[in-house]
Motif scaffolding. Structure first.
Motif, PDB file in Angstrom:
ATOM      1  N   PRO A   1      -7.173 -17.371 -16.358  1.00  0.00           N
ATOM      2  CA  PRO A   1      -6.789 -16.040 -16.498  1.00  0.00           C
ATOM      3  C   PRO A   1      -8.251 -15.048 -15.697  1.00  0.00           C
ATOM      4  N   ILE A   2      -7.865 -14.396 -14.871  1.00  0.00           N
ATOM      5  CA  ILE A   2      -8.699 -13.630 -14.006  1.00  0.00           C
ATOM      6  C   ILE A   2      -8.138 -12.112 -14.048  1.00  0.00           C
ATOM      7  N   SER A   3      -8.798 -11.094 -14.665  1.00  0.00           N
ATOM      8  CA  SER A   3      -8.235  -9.853 -14.544  1.00  0.00           C
ATOM      9  C   SER A   3      -8.505  -9.074 -13.384  1.00  0.00           C
ATOM     10  N   GLN A   4      -9.687  -9.516 -12.639  1.00  0.00           N
ATOM     11  CA  GLN A   4     -10.100  -8.307 -11.511  1.00  0.00           C
ATOM     12  C   GLN A   4     -10.759  -9.270 -10.674  1.00  0.00           C
ATOM     13  N   LEU A   5     -10.845  -9.045  -9.410  1.00  0.00           N
ATOM     14  CA  LEU A   5     -11.648  -9.519  -8.243  1.00  0.00           C
ATOM     15  C   LEU A   5     -12.001  -8.507  -7.413  1.00  0.00           C
ATOM     16  N   VAL A   6     -13.412  -8.496  -7.489  1.00  0.00           N
ATOM     17  CA  VAL A   6     -13.921  -7.130  -6.272  1.00  0.00           C
ATOM     18  C   VAL A   6     -14.655  -7.637  -5.218  1.00  0.00           C
ATOM     19  N   ILE A   7     -14.024  -7.322  -4.225  1.00  0.00           N
ATOM     20  CA  ILE A   7     -14.375  -7.552  -2.725  1.00  0.00           C
ATOM     21  C   ILE A   7     -15.733  -6.704  -2.494  1.00  0.00           C
ATOM     22  N   ALA A   8     -16.842  -7.561  -2.502  1.00  0.00           N
ATOM     23  CA  ALA A   8     -18.018  -6.698  -2.339  1.00  0.00           C
ATOM     24  C   ALA A   8     -18.566  -7.003  -0.710  1.00  0.00           C
ATOM     25  N   THR A   9     -18.842  -5.942  -0.026  1.00  0.00           N
ATOM     26  CA  THR A   9     -19.109  -6.013   1.437  1.00  0.00           C
ATOM     27  C   THR A   9     -20.203  -5.014   1.775  1.00  0.00           C
ATOM     28  N   ASN A  10     -20.616  -5.189   3.008  1.00  0.00           N
ATOM     29  CA  ASN A  10     -21.868  -4.428   3.470  1.00  0.00           C
ATOM     30  C   ASN A  10     -21.124  -3.470   4.407  1.00  0.00           C
ATOM     31  N   ARG A  11     -21.871  -2.675   5.408  1.00  0.00           N
ATOM     32  CA  ARG A  11     -21.404  -1.742   6.167  1.00  0.00           C
ATOM     33  C   ARG A  11     -20.309  -2.032   7.022  1.00  0.00           C
ATOM     34  N   ASN A  12     -20.049  -3.466   7.281  1.00  0.00           N
ATOM     35  CA  ASN A  12     -18.909  -3.893   7.958  1.00  0.00           C
ATOM     36  C   ASN A  12     -17.912  -4.341   7.006  1.00  0.00           C
ATOM     37  N   ASP A  13     -17.256  -3.178   7.008  1.00  0.00           N
ATOM     38  CA  ASP A  13     -16.428  -2.982   5.688  1.00  0.00           C
ATOM     39  C   ASP A  13     -14.738  -2.977   5.849  1.00  0.00           C
ATOM     40  N   ILE A  14     -14.429  -3.682   6.848  1.00  0.00           N
ATOM     41  CA  ILE A  14     -13.170  -3.966   7.153  1.00  0.00           C
ATOM     42  C   ILE A  14     -12.068  -4.370   5.776  1.00  0.00           C
ATOM     43  N   LEU A  15     -12.719  -5.324   5.085  1.00  0.00           N
ATOM     44  CA  LEU A  15     -11.802  -5.343   4.005  1.00  0.00           C
ATOM     45  C   LEU A  15     -11.892  -4.547   2.897  1.00  0.00           C
ATOM     46  N   HIS A  16     -13.042  -3.718   2.613  1.00  0.00           N
ATOM     47  CA  HIS A  16     -13.052  -2.593   1.631  1.00  0.00           C
ATOM     48  C   HIS A  16     -12.003  -1.254   2.195  1.00  0.00           C
ATOM     49  N   ARG A  17     -12.072  -1.213   3.598  1.00  0.00           N
ATOM     50  CA  ARG A  17     -11.350   0.037   4.081  1.00  0.00           C
ATOM     51  C   ARG A  17      -9.767  -0.487   3.848  1.00  0.00           C
ATOM     52  N   PHE A  18      -9.450  -1.625   4.221  1.00  0.00           N
ATOM     53  CA  PHE A  18      -7.907  -2.424   3.727  1.00  0.00           C
ATOM     54  C   PHE A  18      -7.546  -2.235   2.068  1.00  0.00           C
ATOM     55  N   MET A  19      -8.529  -2.539   1.562  1.00  0.00           N
ATOM     56  CA  MET A  19      -8.101  -2.822  -0.002  1.00  0.00           C
ATOM     57  C   MET A  19      -8.041  -1.167  -0.567  1.00  0.00           C
ATOM     58  N   SER A  20      -9.167  -0.415  -0.277  1.00  0.00           N
ATOM     59  CA  SER A  20      -9.130   0.823  -0.701  1.00  0.00           C
ATOM     60  C   SER A  20      -8.043   1.882  -0.100  1.00  0.00           C
ATOM     61  N   GLY A  21      -7.708   1.683   1.076  1.00  0.00           N
ATOM     62  CA  GLY A  21      -6.780   2.574   1.815  1.00  0.00           C
ATOM     63  C   GLY A  21      -5.860   1.977   2.649  1.00  0.00           C
ATOM     64  N   ASN A  22      -5.614   0.810   2.278  1.00  0.00           N
ATOM     65  CA  ASN A  22      -4.512   0.056   3.169  1.00  0.00           C
ATOM     66  C   ASN A  22      -4.304   0.370   4.508  1.00  0.00           C
ATOM     67  N   LYS A  23      -5.545   0.186   5.237  1.00  0.00           N
ATOM     68  CA  LYS A  23      -5.765   0.366   6.876  1.00  0.00           C
ATOM     69  C   LYS A  23      -6.707  -0.664   7.257  1.00  0.00           C
ATOM     70  N   TYR A  24      -5.936  -1.617   8.148  1.00  0.00           N
ATOM     71  CA  TYR A  24      -6.683  -2.730   8.782  1.00  0.00           C
ATOM     72  C   TYR A  24      -7.299  -2.422   9.867  1.00  0.00           C
ATOM     73  N   GLU A  25      -8.419  -2.204  10.057  1.00  0.00           N
ATOM     74  CA  GLU A  25      -8.672  -1.789  11.588  1.00  0.00           C
ATOM     75  C   GLU A  25     -10.126  -2.099  11.978  1.00  0.00           C
ATOM     76  N   GLN A  26     -10.463  -2.667  13.044  1.00  0.00           N
ATOM     77  CA  GLN A  26     -11.593  -3.339  13.448  1.00  0.00           C
ATOM     78  C   GLN A  26     -12.507  -2.217  14.209  1.00  0.00           C
ATOM     79  N   HIS A  27     -13.923  -2.106  13.642  1.00  0.00           N
ATOM     80  CA  HIS A  27     -14.930  -1.300  13.990  1.00  0.00           C
ATOM     81  C   HIS A  27     -15.929  -1.952  14.877  1.00  0.00           C
ATOM     82  N   GLN A  28     -17.090  -1.291  14.991  1.00  0.00           N
ATOM     83  CA  GLN A  28     -17.891  -2.223  15.906  1.00  0.00           C
ATOM     84  C   GLN A  28     -18.669  -2.790  14.919  1.00  0.00           C
ATOM     85  N   LEU A  29     -19.224  -4.080  15.057  1.00  0.00           N
ATOM     86  CA  LEU A  29     -19.955  -4.867  14.061  1.00  0.00           C
ATOM     87  C   LEU A  29     -21.531  -4.415  14.022  1.00  0.00           C
TER      88      LEU A  29
END
Length: 466
Positions: free
Chosen positions: A273-301
């Motif tokens: 039983p797991i109710s929540q998984l939090v993806i914790a990222t730094n400024r290289n935030d491709i996963l956060h941008r996808f999970m928060s806004g449904n946009k998967y886009e590579q930026h400069q590392l």
């Protein structure tokens, strides 16, 4: 147990072949054809087991008949006996219902030890059985390299080549890799970033002709299924320690390559039983941008104080996309081909399904340092920068304070003294006794240009059976 590719075109394989293959021939990643599922009653019966006993319960269905039960028990006992804490992964309380799961008590002070200490033993077992020699080729953003070297350096049937981005890992991380002696150990500092290193590894697995047909590559990165398999266990252990499975848990996971948090996703699918998984990222935030806004886009590392997460191409995210698309390999392949050309999104209902479990946050360097200082002032407990990002993201995204929130403590703070200093604390974290002389040891590594042909030529010339 059979394993299939996330891109749907490679043949299904058994555990031994998946262990040695790493990347599938169609460029996909291997996942189990079906997952084992444990009832709450069965999980409840595991309370009081040692870590290695619990690991056997969770992992053996993935191994099945490839390794006899007694041999696998022995491997697990040996793997986790080298950890510096009796419980292997102790929990430390930060606040009411808020915890850190310390995953840095292994020999190289990072969570990667949980999988890579086992992977070395698995490789030795299978390669001895097959009378086969392989070349390990891996990329590291800091911690995988030292854990892989430590886990595999005694293996008689492997040569190890680890690529790391030149001058973009901490000094402790670099020295942990480059001071290990052994004729079969080769460290390559690439004049580029981690994504460049990871791309070279993936392309090399796709075309191994540079080895002349004399050997094959084996993977230690989290593209290797055995890595993911071993990381599932500590989700069960943490839950059982805090009242699971009779109460649900939430986890915050500092992640760049998505492997560690994908293991939590699998634990939930297996019945925990797991109710929540939090993806914790730094400024290289491709996963956060996808999970928060449904946009998967590579930026400069960008280079940050949390270098192990300085990743923009998150390999294991493909495994989640495979599930979100109903295990349709063709759809995943098309999506990733489009992602290489520009930003992509997935259907709204698929994204909303992911959001039922996942939240995310991106934490900059200043906030990371503020968190390190804040937690130390509150608890006299020192976080490394990656774990600090996990704690901050957990606090920002927490849905229900009645549910225990567990942040995965992914590395020892002594590996990142610059981040500790930048937080304003005067305390200097000390390395454990077995690493006390790390800065006095001789280093050995080769600096190469960001050029795959040059890297492949170096490997072809330096593995010992040529």
């Amino acid at each position: 147990m059979r394993y299939i590719s996330t891109r749907g075109e490679a043949p299904a394989l058994g555990f031994e072949d998946v262990l040695l293959t790493g990347l599938a021939t169609d460029g996909g990643l291997y996942v189990p054809e079906s997952l084992p599922h444990f009832s709450l009653e069965e999980i409840r019966s595991w309370r009081g087991l040692s870590y290695s006993e619990l690991a056997f319960k969770v992992m053996y269905p993935f191994v099945d008949d490839a390794i006899p039960e007694d041999d696998f028990h022995t491997m697990l006992d040996e793997t986790y006996s080298v950890f510096a804490h009796q419980s292997v992964a102790p929990l430390v309380q930060l606040d009411t219902n808020e915890w850190v799961l310390e995953l840095f008590r292994g020999p190289t002070l990072a969570f990667k030890d949980f999988a890579l200490q086992l992977l070395g033993r698995l490789l030795d077992y299978v390669l001895e059985k097959r009378k086969q020699h392989v070349v390990i080729m891996g990329a590291t953003s800091g911690d995988t390299g030292s854990a892989a070297i430590e886990g595999c350096r005694r293996c008689e049937h492997v040569d190890i080549f680890i690529l790391h981005p030149h001058e973009r890992v901490s000094e402790v991380q670099r020295r942990q890799m480059t001071t290990v002696k052994g004729d079969n150990i080769h460290n390559i500092a690439v004049r580029g970033n981690f994504d460049d290193c990871q791309r070279m590894v993936k392309e090399s697995f796709g075309n191994q002709s540079f080895l002349g047909g004399k050997t094959q590559l084996a993977a230690v990165n989290s593209i290797n299924w055995a890595r993911i398999m071993a990381q599932i266990v500590y989700y069960f252990q943490a839950s059982l320690a805090l009242g699971g499975p009779d109460r649900s848990m939430a986890f915050s996971v500092p992640t760049g390559n998505f492997g560690d948090i994908f293991a939590g996703y699998l634990a939930k699918k297996m019945g925990l039983p797991i109710s929540q998984l939090v993806i914790a990222t730094n400024r290289n935030d491709i996963l956060h941008r996808f999970m928060s806004g449904n946009k998967y886009e590579q930026h400069q590392l960008e280079h940050t104080l949390s270098p192990s997460m300085d990743i923009m191409v998150s390999s294991n995210f493909e495994r989640l996309l495979f599930d979100l698309h109903g295990r349709d390999g063709a759809a995943v392949k098309l999506l990733l081909e489009n992602a290489a050309k520009g930003p992509v999104s997935i259907e709204e209902y698929r994204w909303k399904h992911a959001r039922k479990l996942f939240d995310s946050d991106a934490v900059d360097d200043k906030t990371t340092c503020d968190t390190i200082r804040e937690i130390y002032e509150q608890n006299e407990y020192l976080l490394d920068p990656h774990t600090a990002i996990g704690v901050r993201a957990a606090r920002n995204c927490r849905r229900d304070k009645a549910v225990p929130m567990i942040t995965l403590g992914t590395a020892h703070p002594a590996k990142f003294p610059d981040a500790i200093a930048e937080s304003g604390l005067t305390i200097k974290p000390e390395l454990p006794a077995h690493m006390a002389d790390l800065f006095e040891r001789e280093e050995r590594y080769t600096v190469l240009d960001n050029n795959i042909a040059g890297v492949q030529e170096f490997i072809a010339e330096n593995w010992k059976n040529t």
